[in-house]
Each structure stands twice: as C-alpha cells, then as structure tokens.
Design a protein around this motif. Structure first.
Motif, PDB file in Angstrom:
ATOM      1  N   UNK A 109      51.573  35.162  29.535  1.00  0.00           N
ATOM      2  CA  UNK A 109      52.550  35.087  30.628  1.00  0.00           C
ATOM      3  C   UNK A 109      52.155  36.015  31.779  1.00  0.00           C
ATOM      4  N   UNK A 110      51.738  37.235  31.436  1.00  0.00           N
ATOM      5  CA  UNK A 110      51.340  38.199  32.466  1.00  0.00           C
ATOM      6  C   UNK A 110      50.096  37.706  33.205  1.00  0.00           C
ATOM      7  N   UNK A 111      49.128  37.207  32.445  1.00  0.00           N
ATOM      8  CA  UNK A 111      47.864  36.783  33.048  1.00  0.00           C
ATOM      9  C   UNK A 111      48.029  35.571  33.959  1.00  0.00           C
ATOM     10  N   UNK A 112      48.921  34.645  33.573  1.00  0.00           N
ATOM     11  CA  UNK A 112      49.080  33.401  34.321  1.00  0.00           C
ATOM     12  C   UNK A 112      50.056  33.511  35.486  1.00  0.00           C
ATOM     13  N   UNK A 131      51.836  34.463  39.012  1.00  0.00           N
ATOM     14  CA  UNK A 131      51.235  34.621  40.349  1.00  0.00           C
ATOM     15  C   UNK A 131      50.738  36.049  40.548  1.00  0.00           C
ATOM     16  N   UNK A 132      49.492  36.173  40.930  1.00  0.00           N
ATOM     17  CA  UNK A 132      48.891  37.480  41.088  1.00  0.00           C
ATOM     18  C   UNK A 132      48.270  38.025  39.828  1.00  0.00           C
ATOM     19  N   UNK A 133      48.439  37.314  38.709  1.00  0.00           N
ATOM     20  CA  UNK A 133      47.868  37.745  37.441  1.00  0.00           C
ATOM     21  C   UNK A 133      46.377  37.482  37.394  1.00  0.00           C
ATOM     22  N   UNK A 134      45.737  38.067  36.392  1.00  0.00           N
ATOM     23  CA  UNK A 134      44.283  37.968  36.292  1.00  0.00           C
ATOM     24  C   UNK A 134      43.803  36.541  36.073  1.00  0.00           C
ATOM     25  N   UNK A 135      44.653  35.686  35.514  1.00  0.00           N
ATOM     26  CA  UNK A 135      44.248  34.299  35.263  1.00  0.00           C
ATOM     27  C   UNK A 135      45.135  33.310  36.006  1.00  0.00           C
ATOM     28  N   UNK A 136      45.764  33.762  37.084  1.00  0.00           N
ATOM     29  CA  UNK A 136      46.678  32.875  37.806  1.00  0.00           C
ATOM     30  C   UNK A 136      45.971  31.663  38.386  1.00  0.00           C
ATOM     31  N   UNK A 137      44.679  31.783  38.644  1.00  0.00           N
ATOM     32  CA  UNK A 137      43.937  30.652  39.202  1.00  0.00           C
ATOM     33  C   UNK A 137      43.874  29.488  38.224  1.00  0.00           C
ATOM     34  N   UNK A 138      43.957  29.775  36.941  1.00  0.00           N
ATOM     35  CA  UNK A 138      43.936  28.696  35.954  1.00  0.00           C
ATOM     36  C   UNK A 138      45.173  27.805  36.103  1.00  0.00           C
ATOM     37  N   UNK A 139      46.325  28.429  36.316  1.00  0.00           N
ATOM     38  CA  UNK A 139      47.544  27.651  36.522  1.00  0.00           C
ATOM     39  C   UNK A 139      47.445  26.837  37.809  1.00  0.00           C
ATOM     40  N   UNK A 140      46.869  27.453  38.833  1.00  0.00           N
ATOM     41  CA  UNK A 140      46.690  26.721  40.092  1.00  0.00           C
ATOM     42  C   UNK A 140      45.782  25.515  39.906  1.00  0.00           C
ATOM     43  N   UNK A 141      44.721  25.679  39.112  1.00  0.00           N
ATOM     44  CA  UNK A 141      43.774  24.588  38.896  1.00  0.00           C
ATOM     45  C   UNK A 141      44.415  23.447  38.109  1.00  0.00           C
ATOM     46  N   UNK A 166      41.929  31.931  26.519  1.00  0.00           N
ATOM     47  CA  UNK A 166      41.654  32.560  25.233  1.00  0.00           C
ATOM     48  C   UNK A 166      40.394  33.394  25.290  1.00  0.00           C
ATOM     49  N   UNK A 167      39.382  32.859  25.966  1.00  0.00           N
ATOM     50  CA  UNK A 167      38.125  33.605  26.103  1.00  0.00           C
ATOM     51  C   UNK A 167      38.344  34.900  26.887  1.00  0.00           C
ATOM     52  N   UNK A 168      39.159  34.816  27.930  1.00  0.00           N
ATOM     53  CA  UNK A 168      39.420  35.993  28.744  1.00  0.00           C
ATOM     54  C   UNK A 168      40.256  37.017  27.964  1.00  0.00           C
ATOM     55  N   UNK A 169      41.269  36.531  27.237  1.00  0.00           N
ATOM     56  CA  UNK A 169      42.095  37.452  26.447  1.00  0.00           C
ATOM     57  C   UNK A 169      41.276  38.135  25.361  1.00  0.00           C
ATOM     58  N   UNK A 170      40.365  37.384  24.779  1.00  0.00           N
ATOM     59  CA  UNK A 170      39.526  37.968  23.728  1.00  0.00           C
ATOM     60  C   UNK A 170      38.629  39.050  24.283  1.00  0.00           C
ATOM     61  N   UNK A 171      38.157  38.859  25.534  1.00  0.00           N
ATOM     62  CA  UNK A 171      37.268  39.832  26.137  1.00  0.00           C
ATOM     63  C   UNK A 171      38.009  40.953  26.829  1.00  0.00           C
ATOM     64  N   UNK A 172      39.313  40.777  27.043  1.00  0.00           N
ATOM     65  CA  UNK A 172      40.088  41.800  27.737  1.00  0.00           C
ATOM     66  C   UNK A 172      39.931  41.671  29.241  1.00  0.00           C
ATOM     67  N   UNK A 173      40.866  42.297  29.966  1.00  0.00           N
ATOM     68  CA  UNK A 173      40.829  42.247  31.431  1.00  0.00           C
ATOM     69  C   UNK A 173      40.572  43.639  31.981  1.00  0.00           C
TER      70      UNK A 173
END
Length: 323
Positions: free
Chosen positions: A285-288, A290-300, A316-323
């Motif tokens: 939820x935090x990553x997705x 607006x303004x989150x580290x993975x918000x672009x995924x939701x936009x895409x 999942x790949x990003x969460x596994x690797x950390x931000x």
C-alpha cells in the motif's frame, strides 16, 4: 506497568490488562509480542483452552448460535472468550460491531470476554490478529475459545488451521449446495450445524449434507472419516439443539487430540502466514500510493501499459530487494 506485572495481571484474569495487551498486539508493539510469548510458554505445559472455530455463510445465524453456546458453557462453569471478526468500516477502517451487539446479554458477565476485530480486508475469514487475541484469552484462563469468522462464506478455510474444532453452520435453503461443497467448507468441518432447523426443508437439507459427506476424500485430507462428522440441527434463537452441539464439539475435540502435534504446527503456519500477509499488504500500500516508490506501477496498469500480474511481479521483486 512493566511486562512481568502485565503478565501477572493477565494470568489472574484482569480484564483491563487483557484489553491492553490485545490493543498493543493489534498495534504491533514488540514488547506486547514478547509478553504474549512469555505467557504462552508458561501455560504450554498444561493447556486447557479449547478453540472452537465457527464459520459459514452470511445469514446462517453464527452470532446467535455463539450467544447460545456461551450461555450453555457458562451454565457448566466454563469461562468463555469470543473473538468475533466483523466487516471493516469503509470510512474508519474499524470493526462494525454487529457480533458484539448480538451477545450483549453476556456483557456484564465476568466469565465472558468478547472482542470484535475488523477484518481489514482479510479474505480467509479471520483478522490478522485474531489468533493472537485467542492466545491472550487462553493464557488468561478462559477455557472455551470461540473464533467466529466474518461470514464471507467460500473463502473461509483458514479457520481450520486456527481452531481445535471447526464448526460449519448452514441453513435450509441456504443456496447452491454443490457450490458450497466446491468452496471447501465441508472439507474443513469437524461438526456440521443446520441452524434454523424449524424452517421447512430441514430434514431434506440434512439428507443432502449426509450425501455430500459421502463424497469427501477423507484419506486424501487426513481428516476424520465422513461417518465421524456429526450433523446437528439447531434453532439458535430458542437454544434447541445447543446441548447436542456442545457435546458434538467435545467429541470432535477428543477425536482430534491424537493429531495434536499436527494441529499445533498447522496453527503455527497459519499465524506466520497471517503476519506475513499483513506486512506485505502494508508495504505494498505504501509503495503503490501516489508518490510511493512503486507508484509508477499503478499508473502503468491504469494506462494499460502493464497488466496487474506483471505489476505484481515487479512489486514483489522490489519488496524482496528493499527500497
């Protein structure tokens, strides 16, 4: 208040201390987790609580049936703890306390502790902290524990791992019996209850359930043979059939004691999965956002540049690797 002091009060049944630890566990405080672990280690040598899971589709009368079971067990001197999972408020996110309202006649009884929890979007019928709450109440000396699921119906199979005895509640004319069978509720049942048995079609519904039990592949699931699963007719509003249900629960509990170690391990797995799911959901939820580290995924996904599966893989790949 120190952690040892809190643990002493909980073991003595202090309701304020119990409520405090439950709140702190729900908020994820590390000290609360250690307190619960200490409590569980102290009572593990002589466990007395029987955890009964109550599940089934909406409208089956689960809460009314739990209310009747509380009254029956209290007459026998049992101390009863209830964890009722209610729908999350769409506005505040908390629990809509429908289950607690139905059990108000027990509100002033010191031998009963009822806690409503918000489902918080859990699809297995249990809140992520339901098993922790049950563990606190067991450590506080409650001898009968009830975990009542949300009532979403088809997805509610997690309760089988959390409870010593799983009771599946149905009613005459409840809907598509074959779909219910596919849903898995019959596969997890230790006791089947046909509630509202004063309605027309109750006897036919019992026959249908008996026929469907004959189709269960007990050998494949490692559970009791179909003939060992009681079908109890109840009318929860009047208490009819409740003593027979309580006796069936005791019988199922006795039959399951031989598989105690297996059941405990399944429960441990379920608790780990619940915690992991909650943490992953919060991180996503935090990553997705607006303004989150993975918000672009939701936009895409919104712009149809990427499908949801691909976005989930990337997240999942990003969460596994950390931000």
């Amino acid at each position: 208040m120190t952690t040892p002091d809190l643990a002493i009060l909980i073991r003595a049944g202090d309701r304020r201390a119990i409520a405090r630890l439950i709140r702190d566990l729900d908020d994820g405080h590390p000290a609360a987790r250690q307190t619960l672990l200490d409590l569980q280690q102290k009572v593990a040598a002589a466990p007395t609580a029987v955890v009964v899971g109550i599940t089934g589709g909406p409208g089956a009368g689960k809460s009314t049936l739990v209310d009747a079971l509380i009254a029956h067990w209290r007459q026998g001197g049992e101390r009863v703890g209830v964890v009722a999972v209610d729908p999350s408020s769409a506005v505040a996110g908390g629990a809509v306390l429908g289950d607690r309202i139905r059990m108000q006649r027990h509100a002033m009884d010191g031998g009963v502790f009822i806690r409503s929890l918000a489902s918080r979007g859990d699809r297995g019928g249990l809140s992520r902290s339901a098993m922790n709450v049950a563990a606190v109440l067991a450590a506080a000396g409650f001898t009968r524990m009830v975990l009542e699921t949300l009532g979403a119906g088809q997805a509610e199979v997690d309760i089988a791992a959390a409870a010593d005895v799983t009771v599946v509640v149905m009613t005459p004319g409840m809907g598509d019996d074959i779909q219910t069978l596919k849903a898995g509720l019959l596969e997890i049942a230790d006791v089947l209850v046909l509630n509202k048995a004063d309605r027309p079609g109750a006897d036919a519904a019992v026959r249908d359930l008996q026929a469907m039990l004959g189709l269960r592949l007990a050998a494949a699931t490692g559970r009791a043979a179909a003939g060992d699963i009681a079908i109890i007719k109840t009318v929860a509003t009047s208490g009819e059939g409740v003593p027979a249900l309580a006796a069936a629960i005791d019988t199922a509990r006795a039959q399951g004691l031989a598989a105690g170690a297996v059941r405990l391990r399944r429960r441990a797995e379920a608790r780990i999965r619940a915690v992991l799911t909650a943490r992953l959901d919060a991180a996503a939820r935090v990553a997705l956002a607006p303004g989150g580290a993975a918000s672009s995924l939701a936009d895409d996904v919104a712009a149809l540049r990427l499908d949801a599966e691909g976005a989930a893989d990337a997240l999942m790949a990003r969460l596994a690797g950390g931000y």
